[in-house]
Design an enzyme around this catalytic site. Structure first.
Site, PDB file in Angstrom:
ATOM      1  CG  ASP A  85      -4.552  -8.431  12.731  1.00  0.00           C
ATOM      2  OD1 ASP A  85      -4.674  -7.466  13.496  1.00  0.00           O
ATOM      3  OD2 ASP A  85      -5.349  -9.390  12.714  1.00  0.00           O
TER       4      ASP A  85
ATOM      5  CD  GLU B 150      10.590 -11.150  -4.080  1.00  0.00           C
ATOM      6  OE1 GLU B 150       9.597 -10.556  -4.568  1.00  0.00           O
ATOM      7  OE2 GLU B 150      10.588 -12.364  -3.791  1.00  0.00           O
TER       8      GLU B 150
HETATM    9  C1  NOJ Z   1      -5.778  -7.090  16.093  1.00  0.00           C
HETATM   10  C2  NOJ Z   1      -6.534  -5.949  15.524  1.00  0.00           C
HETATM   11  O1  NOJ Z   1      -5.888  -4.761  15.878  1.00  0.00           O
HETATM   12  C3  NOJ Z   1      -7.929  -6.042  16.074  1.00  0.00           C
HETATM   13  O2  NOJ Z   1      -8.690  -4.905  15.777  1.00  0.00           O
HETATM   14  C4  NOJ Z   1      -8.567  -7.291  15.544  1.00  0.00           C
HETATM   15  O3  NOJ Z   1      -9.823  -7.479  16.168  1.00  0.00           O
HETATM   16  C5  NOJ Z   1      -7.721  -8.524  15.815  1.00  0.00           C
HETATM   17  N1  NOJ Z   1      -6.323  -8.303  15.579  1.00  0.00           N
HETATM   18  C6  NOJ Z   1      -8.166  -9.680  14.941  1.00  0.00           C
HETATM   19  O4  NOJ Z   1      -7.814  -9.465  13.611  1.00  0.00           O
END
Ligand code: NOJ
Ligand code: CA
Length: 556
Positions: free
Chosen positions: A218, A269
């Site tokens: 993310d 790993e």
């Molecule tokens: C991207 C994620 O897909 C989204 O749903 C989220 O709000 C933001 N990153 C923050 O984590």
């Protein structure tokens, strides 16, 4: 012969996998409390096998206050009790692996949830402490520190800084500010701190040891920040303005790559090495850097989700993406829908240029969506992407042709976007409504009880139960498409037919081609029709359709 990607020892599985995204709270509810859970997901593994996917990407299932749909993680080594237990997680991995289906989990390294033990300790600790150094705490500006430390803004609207009480003051005197590029409940980590780096290596190992095959990373472009004093002015957040030289203070900085090289050492790993895919909204020229073999290996290509249904635009975007992957030896990562986007069956049914956020604010009333057109284009687009080299990410419900739920009642909205934008943008709930499994029942078979977001009555028409009875359904089409993809050579070799303005012709190694029409019909080339997204008559592929055709002449 089983498809190559089903061999769980294959280290290259991710290069051409079909990955199905499960947003766990909205997939299937096993205990009837209205919230999707691991028990519900485990029950539906046969459905996933029958669909023909290679992997599941499971969006965050960790304990969370749900300030941002689970992307506010309070404990990255556990399962939210509303979703299940670690033992059930292990059962899920075993159930998927028994079917040759891999599992990718979301990892959220830019921030934690505000209930995370580290953040609670940071709030209780003094400025300058080790506890605060894991996050980004700063004194405010102005004589009394009442101004935020910089003009940075949050993705969800408002300042990116929130002030906290001074822990040494019994009278509740105000103290420092902390940074959150997303909601206030999502404090950003300070990635220049080695303790943060170690922690995430450990989290990767925790899940890899449990058999997880890969990670979706993310906000991968956001971890490294220029936090040198004085903090630079940056009063906006938009991917359009991130420069392509790494000079932005918050996004796509060069230092981020050292972090991911460290991750790759951890992922390697394991045998086979664990896969990873970056969610990085970086300038196109710099996106491939995240996908280098000594970093994450893949990076989502999001450009297509911004494109209208247009042959030239699709083609140049696809060619650009293939080239970006090629230069670093990665494979492309196709996506048309996910939990952050208006579902592509709706996007493609709206007039070109529709402002989607404004459309949602009007409850989808205007312009009126052409559902038949949207679905035709959506399935044609999906079949086109499935014809390409690389991996394809599908979002739960797209195999049912689900449109966006544009008219959710305001009271039901859970996305922080609605409040943080002062009720000027609704956010992403409309693509997160729990799936319809049956044509009746309190939540269309999602569970024995209700659904945490209200489902419209028309969901009955899209239910799995209804589509299983209908050989012409979208679900039947997806099953056939994935089965066909597993049979043809998906390989890496690809060329494009001549650009005609309304057709994309993809010629694949192994003697087959895919034709997609945009806006007007086209004659089908000779050969055996393997699959089509729409019925063909008299050798003509209708407008807004895709067909795959085997032609032995191509193999020569
Ligand atoms: C991207 C994620 O897909 C989204 O749903 C989220 O709000 C933001 N990153 C923050 O984590
Ligand atoms: Ca439940």
């Amino acid at each position: 012969m089983p498809p190559r990607t089903r061999d769980l020892t294959d280290p290259d599985w991710w290069r051409s996998a079909v990955v199905y995204q499960v947003y766990p709270r909205s997939f299937a509810d096993g205990n009837g409390d209205g919230i999707g859970d691991l028990a519900g997901l485990i029950e539906r593994v046969p459905y996933l096998r029958r669909l023909g996917i290679d992997a599941v990407w499971l969006s965050p299932f960790y304990p969370s206050a749900l300030a941002d749909g689970g992307y506010d993680v309070d404990d990255p080594r556990d399962v939210d009790p509303r979703i299940g237990t670690l033992a059930q997680f292990d059962d899920l991995v075993a159930a998927l692996h028994a079917e040759g289906i891999r599992i990718v989990v979301d990892i959220v390294p830019n921030h934690s949830g505000s209930g995370h033990a580290w953040f609670r300790a940071a709030l209780a600790a003094a400025p300058g402490s080790r506890e605060r150094a894991r996050y980004v705490f700063r004194d405010g500006l102005g004589a009394d520190g009442s101004q935020p430390p910089s003009d940075w803004v949050s993705h969800f609207g408002g300042s990116a800084w929130t002030r906290v009480p001074d822990p040494s003051s019994a009278s509740g005197r105000r103290g420092q500010w902390y940074l959150h590029l997303f909601a206030p409940e999502q404090p950003d980590f300070d990635w220049s701190n080695p303790e943060v780096r170690e922690e995430f290596h450990d989290i990767l190992r925790f899940w890899a040891d449990r058999g997880v095959d890969g990670f979706r990373v993310d906000v991968a472009h956001g971890l490294a920040k220029d936090l040198d004093e004085p903090l630079r002015s940056y009063p906006r957040i938009s991917r359009d303005v991130v420069p392509d030289d790494g000079s932005d203070p918050l996004f796509d900085r060069d230092e981020v790559h050292e972090i991911f090289r460290g991750w790759r050492r951890v992922l390697n790993e394991y045998d086979p090495p664990r896969a990873a895919v970056a969610e990085a909204w970086a300038p196109p020229s710099r996106l491939p850097l995240y996908a280098r073999a000594d970093e994450l290996g893949q990076a989502f290509e999001f450009d297509l989700v911004l494109e209208p249904w247009d042959a030239e635009r699709f083609r140049s975007t696809i060619e650009g993406a293939l080239e970006r992957a090629r230069v670093v030896g990665a494979s492309s990562t196709w996506v048309l829908s996910n939990h952050d986007l208006v579902r592509h069956a709706s996007r493609f049914g709206l007039p070109r240029g529709t402002d989607l956020s404004a459309w949602l604010l009007r409850d989808g009333a205007e312009p009126v969506e052409d559902r038949a057109l949207g679905l035709a284009r959506a399935t044609a687009g999906t079949l086109l992407l499935l014809a390409l080299p690389g991996s394809a990410y599908l979002y739960q419900g797209e195999e049912l042709g689900l449109p966006e739920v544009a008219d959710l009642p305001i009271a039901a909205l859970a996305d922080p976007v609605w409040e943080r934008h002062g009720h000027t943008a609704k956010g992403r709930d409309g693509c997160r409504v729990p799936l319809p499994w049956t044509t009746g029942g309190p939540s269309f078979g999602f569970g024995a009880g209700g659904a945490h977001l209200p489902q419209p009555s028309w969901f009955a028409d899209f239910a799995v139960e209804a589509q299983e009875r209908d050989p012409g359904s979208t679900l039947a089409f997806y099953r056939a498409a994935l089965a066909t993809r597993a049979e043809v050579t998906i390989g890496e070799g690809v060329t494009f037919g001549e650009a005609t303005g309304h057709v994309i012709e993809v010629i694949r190694e192994g003697g087959w081609r895919s034709i997609t029409t945009f806006g007007s019909p086209a004659p089908l080339p000779p050969g055996e029709v393997l699959i089509t997204s729409a019925p063909i008559a008299e050798g003509i592929l209708p407008a807004d359709a895709t067909a795959w055709i085997r032609d032995p002449a191509l193999a020569r």
